[in-house]
Scaffold this active site. Structure first.
Site, PDB file in Angstrom:
ATOM      1  N   HIS A 153       0.682  -0.972   0.235  1.00 45.85           N
ATOM      2  CA  HIS A 153      -0.014  -0.183   0.017  1.00 45.85           C
ATOM      3  C   HIS A 153       1.215   1.442  -0.054  1.00 45.85           C
ATOM      4  O   HIS A 153       2.489   1.365   0.047  1.00 45.85           O
ATOM      5  CB  HIS A 153      -1.400  -0.191   0.952  1.00 45.85           C
ATOM      6  CG  HIS A 153      -2.094  -0.846   0.666  1.00 45.85           C
ATOM      7  ND1 HIS A 153      -2.536  -1.483   2.330  1.00 45.85           N
ATOM      8  CD2 HIS A 153      -2.829  -1.189  -0.570  1.00 45.85           C
ATOM      9  CE1 HIS A 153      -3.445  -2.022   1.416  1.00 45.85           C
ATOM     10  NE2 HIS A 153      -3.702  -3.020   0.117  1.00 45.85           N
ATOM     11  N   LYS A 163       5.547   2.376   0.049  1.00 48.88           N
ATOM     12  CA  LYS A 163       5.530   1.517  -1.622  1.00 48.88           C
ATOM     13  C   LYS A 163       7.848   2.039  -1.461  1.00 48.88           C
ATOM     14  O   LYS A 163       8.098   1.074  -1.768  1.00 48.88           O
ATOM     15  CB  LYS A 163       5.319   2.996  -2.599  1.00 48.88           C
ATOM     16  CG  LYS A 163       3.624   2.856  -3.060  1.00 48.88           C
ATOM     17  CD  LYS A 163       3.951   1.590  -4.199  1.00 48.88           C
ATOM     18  CE  LYS A 163       2.144   1.700  -4.519  1.00 48.88           C
ATOM     19  NZ  LYS A 163       1.683   1.174  -3.777  1.00 48.88           N
ATOM     20  N   THR A 209       1.081  -6.173  -7.722  1.00 48.95           N
ATOM     21  CA  THR A 209       0.237  -5.355  -8.527  1.00 48.95           C
ATOM     22  C   THR A 209       0.235  -4.329  -9.193  1.00 48.95           C
ATOM     23  O   THR A 209       2.039  -3.942  -8.518  1.00 48.95           O
ATOM     24  CB  THR A 209      -0.751  -4.721  -7.161  1.00 48.95           C
ATOM     25  OG1 THR A 209       0.362  -4.490  -5.821  1.00 48.95           O
ATOM     26  CG2 THR A 209      -1.446  -6.145  -6.846  1.00 48.95           C
ATOM     27  N   GLY A 210      -0.193  -3.403  -9.602  1.00 51.41           N
ATOM     28  CA  GLY A 210       0.237  -2.944 -10.843  1.00 51.41           C
ATOM     29  C   GLY A 210       0.642  -1.329  -9.986  1.00 51.41           C
ATOM     30  O   GLY A 210       2.284  -1.547 -11.067  1.00 51.41           O
ATOM     31  N   THR A 211       1.144  -0.834  -9.178  1.00 54.05           N
ATOM     32  CA  THR A 211       1.958   0.705  -8.992  1.00 54.05           C
ATOM     33  C   THR A 211       2.926  -0.229  -8.363  1.00 54.05           C
ATOM     34  O   THR A 211       4.240   0.812  -8.733  1.00 54.05           O
ATOM     35  CB  THR A 211       1.056   1.854  -8.041  1.00 54.05           C
ATOM     36  OG1 THR A 211      -0.252   1.807  -8.749  1.00 54.05           O
ATOM     37  CG2 THR A 211       2.088   2.568  -7.654  1.00 54.05           C
ATOM     38  N   THR A 212       3.030  -1.017  -7.440  1.00 51.06           N
ATOM     39  CA  THR A 212       3.996  -2.326  -6.616  1.00 51.06           C
ATOM     40  C   THR A 212       5.221  -1.799  -7.613  1.00 51.06           C
ATOM     41  O   THR A 212       6.576  -1.879  -7.939  1.00 51.06           O
ATOM     42  CB  THR A 212       3.616  -3.186  -5.513  1.00 51.06           C
ATOM     43  OG1 THR A 212       2.457  -2.296  -4.998  1.00 51.06           O
ATOM     44  CG2 THR A 212       4.337  -3.324  -5.136  1.00 51.06           C
ATOM     45  N   SER A 248      -3.793  -1.984 -11.387  1.00 54.68           N
ATOM     46  CA  SER A 248      -3.562  -1.907  -9.480  1.00 54.68           C
ATOM     47  C   SER A 248      -4.421  -2.441  -8.488  1.00 54.68           C
ATOM     48  O   SER A 248      -5.530  -2.948  -8.491  1.00 54.68           O
ATOM     49  CB  SER A 248      -3.688  -0.928  -9.643  1.00 54.68           C
ATOM     50  OG  SER A 248      -3.615  -0.334  -8.189  1.00 54.68           O
ATOM     51  N   GLY A 249      -4.256  -2.512  -7.288  1.00 53.88           N
ATOM     52  CA  GLY A 249      -5.559  -3.008  -6.086  1.00 53.88           C
ATOM     53  C   GLY A 249      -6.263  -2.672  -6.242  1.00 53.88           C
ATOM     54  O   GLY A 249      -7.377  -4.183  -6.327  1.00 53.88           O
ATOM     55  N   ASP A 298      -5.392  -7.421  -6.179  1.00 51.79           N
ATOM     56  CA  ASP A 298      -5.018  -8.152  -5.243  1.00 51.79           C
ATOM     57  C   ASP A 298      -6.612  -9.370  -5.873  1.00 51.79           C
ATOM     58  O   ASP A 298      -5.810 -10.548  -5.440  1.00 51.79           O
ATOM     59  CB  ASP A 298      -6.591  -7.563  -3.804  1.00 51.79           C
ATOM     60  CG  ASP A 298      -5.430  -6.080  -3.791  1.00 51.79           C
ATOM     61  OD1 ASP A 298      -4.580  -6.450  -3.342  1.00 51.79           O
ATOM     62  OD2 ASP A 298      -5.889  -5.436  -3.726  1.00 51.79           O
ATOM     63  N   ASP A 321      -1.600  -1.453   4.718  1.00 48.68           N
ATOM     64  CA  ASP A 321      -1.124  -0.207   5.206  1.00 48.68           C
ATOM     65  C   ASP A 321      -2.409  -0.976   6.709  1.00 48.68           C
ATOM     66  O   ASP A 321      -3.690  -0.869   6.115  1.00 48.68           O
ATOM     67  CB  ASP A 321      -2.063   0.982   4.240  1.00 48.68           C
ATOM     68  CG  ASP A 321      -2.772   2.030   5.160  1.00 48.68           C
ATOM     69  OD1 ASP A 321      -2.161   2.429   6.954  1.00 48.68           O
ATOM     70  OD2 ASP A 321      -2.941   2.763   5.198  1.00 48.68           O
ATOM     71  N   HIS A 342     -10.985  -1.088  -1.145  1.00 50.16           N
ATOM     72  CA  HIS A 342     -10.815  -2.424  -1.815  1.00 50.16           C
ATOM     73  C   HIS A 342     -10.022  -3.642  -0.934  1.00 50.16           C
ATOM     74  O   HIS A 342     -10.239  -4.095  -1.008  1.00 50.16           O
ATOM     75  CB  HIS A 342     -10.414  -2.882  -3.002  1.00 50.16           C
ATOM     76  CG  HIS A 342      -8.811  -2.243  -2.645  1.00 50.16           C
ATOM     77  ND1 HIS A 342      -8.097  -0.480  -1.943  1.00 50.16           N
ATOM     78  CD2 HIS A 342      -7.776  -3.486  -3.008  1.00 50.16           C
ATOM     79  CE1 HIS A 342      -7.095  -1.156  -2.081  1.00 50.16           C
ATOM     80  NE2 HIS A 342      -6.380  -2.293  -2.124  1.00 50.16           N
ATOM     81  N   ASP A 360     -10.520  -6.957  -1.267  1.00 52.94           N
ATOM     82  CA  ASP A 360     -10.502  -8.084  -2.127  1.00 52.94           C
ATOM     83  C   ASP A 360      -9.210  -7.764  -1.281  1.00 52.94           C
ATOM     84  O   ASP A 360      -8.334  -9.080  -1.045  1.00 52.94           O
ATOM     85  CB  ASP A 360      -9.796  -7.012  -3.069  1.00 52.94           C
ATOM     86  CG  ASP A 360     -10.815  -6.866  -3.783  1.00 52.94           C
ATOM     87  OD1 ASP A 360     -11.926  -6.699  -3.578  1.00 52.94           O
ATOM     88  OD2 ASP A 360     -10.577  -6.117  -5.160  1.00 52.94           O
ATOM     89  N   ARG A 369      -6.664 -13.985   3.037  1.00 54.11           N
ATOM     90  CA  ARG A 369      -7.528 -15.458   3.506  1.00 54.11           C
ATOM     91  C   ARG A 369      -7.357 -17.108   2.570  1.00 54.11           C
ATOM     92  O   ARG A 369      -6.868 -17.996   2.802  1.00 54.11           O
ATOM     93  CB  ARG A 369      -9.143 -15.284   3.424  1.00 54.11           C
ATOM     94  CG  ARG A 369      -9.629 -16.265   3.737  1.00 54.11           C
ATOM     95  CD  ARG A 369     -11.228 -16.768   3.252  1.00 54.11           C
ATOM     96  NE  ARG A 369     -11.547 -16.767   2.338  1.00 54.11           N
ATOM     97  CZ  ARG A 369     -11.953 -18.245   2.182  1.00 54.11           C
ATOM     98  NH1 ARG A 369     -12.044 -19.133   2.823  1.00 54.11           N
ATOM     99  NH2 ARG A 369     -12.450 -18.840   0.201  1.00 54.11           N
TER     100      ARG A 369
HETATM  101  O1  LIG Z   1      -3.172  -1.728  -2.981  1.00 54.58           O
HETATM  102  C1  LIG Z   1      -2.807  -2.546  -3.432  1.00 54.58           C
HETATM  103  C2  LIG Z   1      -3.438  -3.789  -2.733  1.00 54.58           C
HETATM  104  O2  LIG Z   1      -3.966  -3.699  -1.909  1.00 54.58           O
HETATM  105  C3  LIG Z   1      -1.742  -1.793  -4.584  1.00 54.58           C
HETATM  106  O3  LIG Z   1      -1.937  -1.787  -5.728  1.00 54.58           O
HETATM  107  P1  LIG Z   1      -1.133  -0.863  -6.143  1.00 54.58           P
HETATM  108  O4  LIG Z   1       0.298  -1.504  -5.867  1.00 54.58           O
HETATM  109  O5  LIG Z   1      -1.360  -0.806  -7.433  1.00 54.58           O
HETATM  110  O6  LIG Z   1      -0.794   0.811  -5.265  1.00 54.58           O
END
Ligand SMILES: O=C(CO)COP(=O)(O)O
Length: 145
Positions: A8, A12, A34-37, A54-55, A60, A80, A87, A90, A96
């Site tokens: 989150h 990052k 996930t996208g931004t990570t 992205s999450g 996720d 976080d 989300h 998710d 889980r």
């Molecule tokens: O929100 C996320 C995981 O729940 C992470 O998504 P991003 O890597 O796209 O920020």
């Protein structure tokens, strides 16, 4: 090993620093994020990362689907713990599924360090055997847990 990386926004920088610190290990494995990570990690660590959505847009859930198919061996998810995110369902579902499939999961950097070092020392090689067994189950008739 197939390793999934998620962080989150407040974490990052941490996940980027973590991957750079252990780049000599991560570069021997297949990375998903996930996208931004994934964007942050691939740019900063110069590693190949397969980026999913992205999450908040389903990333996720995509990683969860891979875990359900036993295609992920280790999840590092610096989440976080102080904010409510839209989300959240998710995120809960992903965590889980790690328990359902017995996937090693680190949600903080202290645990992540232990898992990465354990993996480097062969402590997760049992995953290869489990994957073979689950593939047999999915291809056969027994799809129960
Ligand atoms: O929100 C996320 C995981 O729940 C992470 O998504 P991003 O890597 O796209 O920020």
């Amino acid at each position: 090993m197939n390793i999934a990386l998620v962080a989150h926004d407040i974490h990052k920088n941490l996940i980027v620093d973590f991957v750079i610190a252990y780049k000599h290990i991560f570069q021997k494995h297949t990375l998903f994020a996930t996208g931004t990570t994934g964007k942050r990690i691939s740019e900063a660590a110069k590693l190949e990362v397969t980026r999913l959505r992205s999450g908040p847009l389903g990333g996720d859930q995509q990683i969860g689907a891979m875990i359900a198919m036993d295609d992920i061996d280790l999840l590092i998810f610096f989440r976080d713990p102080l904010s409510a995110l839209g989300h959240e369902p998710d995120i809960s579902a992903l965590l889980r599924l790690c328990d359902v499939q017995r996937i090693p999961l680190a949600t903080n950097v202290a645990t992540a360090e232990m898992l990465i070092r354990a993996m480097e020392n062969g402590f997760l090689s049992w995953r290869e055997e489990i994957r073979k067994y689950d593939t047999l189950k999915l291809n056969g008739t027994d799809n129960s847990i």
